[in-house]
Design an enzyme around this catalytic site. Structure first.
Site, mmCIF file in Angstrom:
data_model
loop_
_atom_site.group_PDB
_atom_site.id
_atom_site.type_symbol
_atom_site.label_atom_id
_atom_site.label_comp_id
_atom_site.label_asym_id
_atom_site.label_seq_id
_atom_site.Cartn_x
_atom_site.Cartn_y
_atom_site.Cartn_z
ATOM 1 N N PRO A 161 0.847 -1.196 0.000
ATOM 2 C CA PRO A 161 0.000 0.000 0.000
ATOM 3 C C PRO A 161 0.883 1.247 0.000
ATOM 4 O O PRO A 161 1.623 1.493 0.955
ATOM 5 C CB PRO A 161 -0.788 -0.120 1.310
ATOM 6 N N LEU A 162 0.836 2.023 -1.061
ATOM 7 C CA LEU A 162 1.767 3.136 -1.209
ATOM 8 C C LEU A 162 1.636 4.131 -0.056
ATOM 9 O O LEU A 162 0.553 4.400 0.433
ATOM 10 C CB LEU A 162 1.534 3.837 -2.546
ATOM 11 N N GLU A 182 -4.247 9.924 12.214
ATOM 12 C CA GLU A 182 -4.307 8.578 12.791
ATOM 13 C C GLU A 182 -3.504 7.552 11.993
ATOM 14 O O GLU A 182 -2.797 6.711 12.567
ATOM 15 C CB GLU A 182 -5.764 8.124 12.905
ATOM 16 N N HIS A 222 -13.843 5.637 23.799
ATOM 17 C CA HIS A 222 -15.144 6.091 23.296
ATOM 18 C C HIS A 222 -15.738 5.006 22.400
ATOM 19 O O HIS A 222 -15.944 5.181 21.211
ATOM 20 C CB HIS A 222 -15.007 7.417 22.541
ATOM 21 N N GLY A 273 3.665 7.679 -6.669
ATOM 22 C CA GLY A 273 2.423 7.267 -6.012
ATOM 23 C C GLY A 273 2.467 7.477 -4.519
ATOM 24 O O GLY A 273 1.491 7.928 -3.902
#
Length: 672
Positions: free
Chosen positions: A117-118, A411, A461, A155
């Site tokens: 995954p680039l 994140e 949460h 990419g």
């Protein structure tokens, strides 16, 4: 043959091997590998410091590949180091071969990270650079003086994660990070100018990087850029190498095939492949060959490195003799073993939120695990990772003595940088955010599972009880999603991810104990925002280690089993009191981890959840979360819509998460 001619010949040999791997497999990406061969050849044959006889040496330089589709380039170069055989190259992308389609982490073969995954690969590198800086403050520059090299493509630069990585690496002044950007202006389906007009150099300069732009196929310019990068004291370095996609490739008619989109993601085929091999100086009848002078180049480098690392090892031995306690500590940190933690002094406040209980655990860990780093995506006072922060300080540019990594609102970047800290070695990472934002982290969770990285994901949460924040912040489907990964096995046969959602503060302690003991896979810890009543006195909390167990106060002979994880368990306890008033005998089962429960013996599983028992499940998520546990004859009460904005006690009432509704639902279930 002069020096430049030999280096070009070596790069062409890498190109020949790379394009032949793709051709034989009839699958892969030759163009990028051909364009990047000059840089990787210079780096590996002249600059990268590693021990030819000890691939896992902690003091080695590290190379992180971001564009995993360029694996043929890396495999071919590592073959020159003797880490892959010609047969390995011939079996590229085949069953059981170590030369997988995208590289999979194998440090003994020189592959520091799984990539595909680039954007993630270079972020792992930035995390490794943080780890090296952090460990240097504890172990000194003799043991931590290496560089972190990253390789990124167009990419990877485009992927959004690159913004978070660039921002953080620049803000922290990671001068030990050197990244080569293979800028060939070609991507899989188009030229880059069709999708971007940004000035990459100015972008990275604005983040505080040292930016050097060169001809990425020119040996002399590559050397000059690396020399400058090694001298940089304040900033990470980006070397923008303008390279030629498919360098050396010829079409079937003999014309140039360079800079062609088609070379990016498919074999050259037929006469184009034949002409290319001959143009690169290879033998079309024996394309999988390493030239003698090229092999000699790498063999000579290995001998040079043996002299270099011998001096390093001598200095390290002297340091160990002078610092025996630190040496023992370092050995333990890099062993991959679980840290020794004394939990006996920990006390939890009854009836508190499990995020608060997690905070207490993190405070203890901050004091007892000196190689642990905790992070938060700008939510430390809400996800309660500040329990860790209060016992240390944040890392800042020029001072990495603290053990808290402030990631800002990013994140995915945070998760990948924490993964990179572990990949470097010597660090145990944990990172926190709201559970609903675990969606942003999913690609990193998957990569951590693939690489068997024991990162600790802290998610607070945990349900609609976030309340007034409304449906955007109220997780509904998230637990079902992560529980799916809990059902997966990795290639070692272990759970891909361990998932814990504790029922109260005491169960939280046990779940954190298990998380710290788990050094084989990622652990997900899911905590409540709201206070939760403790389970009945006498509850055997250590039984949580089996994934599911019977809560104290359950009837020995029962009419129905009430089953849940997290805060819903206390709701079941309250509902059971109403049921017992009408003579319904109840067993209550807490299931913090279905994955662990499914790993217990069939006898234990049947003891806790007998096959013919009537089982009612309660979940603040999707009913599918518990359907595998209650069975075909059971019933699950859960959510079938997103949440709403209101105080959490109002939501409990409106959505049916009350003792009274448990009573009603169970009575209806038993009546059928």
């Amino acid at each position: 043959m002069n020096d430049i001619q030999l280096m070009t010949r070596a790069a062409d040999n890498i190109r020949t091997l790379a394009v032949s791997m793709v051709e034989k497999a009839n699958s892969g990406h030759p163009g990028g590998a051909m364009g990047g061969a000059d840089f990787i050849n210079v780096l590996f044959s002249e600059y990268l410091i590693y021990d030819p006889d000890n691939a896992t040496w902690a003091g080695r330089d590290r190379f992180y590949l971001d564009p995993g589709h360029m694996s043929p380039m890396l495999y071919a170069t590592l073959a020159l180091q003797g880490k892959f055989s010609i047969d390995d190259l011939k079996n590229f992308r085949q069953w059981g071969s170590p030369t997988t389609g995208h590289p999979e982490r194998d440090v003994t073969r020189g592959i520091e990270n799984t990539s595909g995954p680039l954007g993630q690969g270079h972020t792992f590198a930035a995390g490794a650079a943080v780890a090296e800086k952090f460990l240097e403050t504890k172990l000194g520059s003799v043991m931590m003086q290496h560089k972190i090299y990253a390789y990124i493509s167009d990419g990877g630069i485009q992927e959004e994660i690159s913004q978070g990585t660039g921002r953080l690496a620049g803000a922290l002044g990671l001068n030990n990070l050197i990244m080569f950007y293979d800028s060939n202006d070609i991507q899989l389906s188009t030229e880059c100018n069709a999708v971007t007009a940004e000035n990459t150099a100015m972008k990275y300069e604005s983040w505080g990087w040292n930016v050097i732009t060169i001809n990425g196929n020119d040996v002399a310019e590559i050397r000059q850029a690396l020399d400058k990068a090694l001298q940089e004291k304040e900033r990470p370095t980006l070397i923008i190498g303008n390279t030629i996609m498919g360098k050396g490739a010829l079409q079937a008619d003999g014309s140039s095939y360079e800079r062609n989109v088609k070379t990016h993601g498919a074999p050259l085929g037929g006469d184009a492949y034949k002409n290319t091999i001959e143009n690169l100086g290879g033998d079309i009848h024996h394309p999988f060959a390493i030239a003698e002078d090229v092999q000699a180049l790498y063999d000579n480098r290995a001998e040079e490195l043996r002299k270099i690392v011998a001096q390093r090892h001598a200095a390290e031995d002297q340091w160990k003799a002078q610092h025996p306690e630190k040496a023992t500590q370092m050995k333990e940190w890099f062993s991959g073993n679980a840290p020794k933690v004394d939990w006996s002094s920990l006390t939890q406040k009854a009836g508190a939120a499990t995020r608060n209980a997690s905070s207490a655990c993190l405070s203890l860990l901050a004091e007892q695990v000196p190689n642990m780093v905790c992070s938060s995506a700008d939510l430390s006072n809400s996800d309660k990772t500040d329990g860790f922060l209060k016992k240390t300080q944040s890392m800042v540019k020029g001072d990495f003595s603290g053990a808290f990594f402030q990631a800002g609102v990013s994140e995915l970047t945070m998760a990948c940088m924490c993964i990179g800290m572990y990949l470097h070695g010597g660090v145990i990472p944990a990172c926190g955010t709201f559970f609903v934002f675990s969606d942003y982290m999913k690609p990193a969770i998957r990569m951590a599972a693939l690489m068997e990285v024991p990162i600790k994901f802290i998610w607070s949460h945990d349900a609609f009880r976030v309340g007034e924040d409304g449906p955007t912040h109220e997780p509904v489907e998230q637990e079902a999603q992560i529980r799916l990964m809990e059902k997966l096995k990795n290639h070692s046969g272990k759970d891909a991810v361990r998932v814990f959602r504790p029922a109260d503060v005491e169960e939280t302690t046990v779940c954190w104990q298990m998380a710290m003991e788990n050094m084989e896979t990622p652990t997900a810890l899911i905590f409540s925002r709201q206070n939760i009543e403790n389970l009945p006195e006498g509850t055997p909390y250590q039984e949580a280690r089996k994934g599911a167990y019977i809560v104290a106060g359950s009837d020995e002979k029962f009419d129905v089993i009430l089953l849940a994880s997290g805060s819903e368990v206390s709701t079941l306890v309250a509902g059971s009191q109403l049921l017992r008033k009408e003579g319904v005998k109840v067993r209550i089962v807490s299931v913090p981890s279905e994955g662990l429960f499914r790993r217990q013996s069939c006898e234990y599983q049947n003891e806790i959840l007998p096959k013919n028992a009537k089982i009612f499940g309660l979940t603040a998520g999707l009913p599918v979360t518990l359907e595998g546990l209650v069975g075909a004859n059971g019933k699950v009460f859960g959510l079938e819509s997103f949440g709403y904005s209101a105080p959490y006690k109002v939501l409990d009432e409106k959505l049916g998460f009350t003792a009274e509704n448990v009573y009603k639902q169970v009575k209806d279930f038993l009546a059928k």
